[in-house]
Design an enzyme around this catalytic site. Sequence first.
Site, PDB file in Angstrom:
ATOM      1  N   ARG A 106     -13.494  -8.065  -2.152  1.00 45.71           N
ATOM      2  CA  ARG A 106     -12.796  -7.883  -0.882  1.00 45.71           C
ATOM      3  C   ARG A 106     -12.492  -6.407  -0.650  1.00 45.71           C
ATOM      4  NH1 ARG A 106      -7.094  -6.215   0.327  1.00 45.71           N
ATOM      5  NH2 ARG A 106      -6.706  -6.972   2.448  1.00 45.71           N
TER       6      ARG A 106
ATOM      7  N   THR B 115      -0.168   0.498   6.259  1.00 39.79           N
ATOM      8  CA  THR B 115       0.053  -0.494   5.218  1.00 39.79           C
ATOM      9  C   THR B 115       0.191  -1.846   5.896  1.00 39.79           C
ATOM     10  OG1 THR B 115       1.453  -1.143   3.352  1.00 39.79           O
ATOM     11  CG2 THR B 115       2.573  -0.167   5.244  1.00 39.79           C
ATOM     12  N   GLY B 116      -0.036  -2.916   5.140  1.00 38.09           N
ATOM     13  CA  GLY B 116       0.068  -4.243   5.718  1.00 38.09           C
ATOM     14  C   GLY B 116      -1.096  -5.109   5.280  1.00 38.09           C
TER      15      GLY B 116
ATOM     16  N   THR C 291       0.882  -1.154   0.000  1.00 36.68           N
ATOM     17  CA  THR C 291       0.000   0.000   0.000  1.00 36.68           C
ATOM     18  C   THR C 291       0.922   1.207   0.000  1.00 36.68           C
ATOM     19  OG1 THR C 291      -1.690  -1.167   1.294  1.00 36.68           O
ATOM     20  CG2 THR C 291      -1.803   1.212   1.317  1.00 36.68           C
TER      21      THR C 291
ATOM     22  N   GLY D 147      -4.736  -5.854   5.292  1.00 33.36           N
ATOM     23  CA  GLY D 147      -5.901  -5.019   5.570  1.00 33.36           C
ATOM     24  C   GLY D 147      -6.806  -5.571   6.651  1.00 33.36           C
TER      25      GLY D 147
END
Length: 280
Positions: free
Chosen positions: A182, A203-204, A154, A206
């Site tokens: 999704r 970020t990561g 992200t 979700g």
Amino acid sequence: MKIIIHGGFFSESDQSNEVKIAKQDSLKSIAEKAYQYLENHSAVDTVAYAVSLLEDDELYNAGIGSQIQSDGVIRMSAALMDGETQKMSGVINIQDVQNPIFVAKELMKEDDRVLGGNGAKIYANNNGFENFSTEIPQRRKEYEAKLKTGGKGTVGCVAIDKNGKLAVATSTGGKGFEIPGRISDSATVAGNYANEICAVSCTGVGEDIVSNATSAKIVTRVTDGMSLQEAFNKTFAELKVIDGFAGAIAIDKNGNIYHQDSYPTMVFASFDGNQFDIFK
């Protein structure tokens, strides 16, 4: 005036040292360009601009370079939040636009400020955004070979302008191979949140970020009197309980910058007009 950007995660196991150096150089360049833009623009305009530069760089999983979903289609999400007005706008699972963040910015003027899917695309078309395929050959090759990257990509930006106003913008191309429909965290207050006191972009994974309400928790805790470090430490301790995978960047009203990740290594760069801080 200060700015910090992130470009997802770097993993030594699935990316070369050449990619690492390329991301360091790219983030430094974008942070510097965004800071120069910030000198004559508001925080909210600047974070959208910075994220558009990240969307236009195929090194990152947003805009050009977005991941392909399980049905072979790219769907992107992006959001923008103005800390002063507390207005947030965003698009969820939009297709065929070059810069989802600019569609999110256009929505800031509307009463209905978060649109998804076909409605988001119709709105973009009606407001002058041309059709644009963000698919690059590398992503098609990864999709066809079913090479998963872990869904940790992200991009985001947090800025404080010369008037002390805060804003945040976040954009993602998804995690790759996900079920169509999704929803990522990027266009929610879990992944993108700001008020007059603090602004945070995440970020990561979700689902982990939404479960932890990461951005909203950090901003709320700073608003209630915690320092950035205290708010991050408490929130990431709660994330650890669910073995959550996330990183976050933030600036508070006093210009303090902070970043943290739950696993190595979130790629980021910050710039205050004099000094860069770039992930190692």
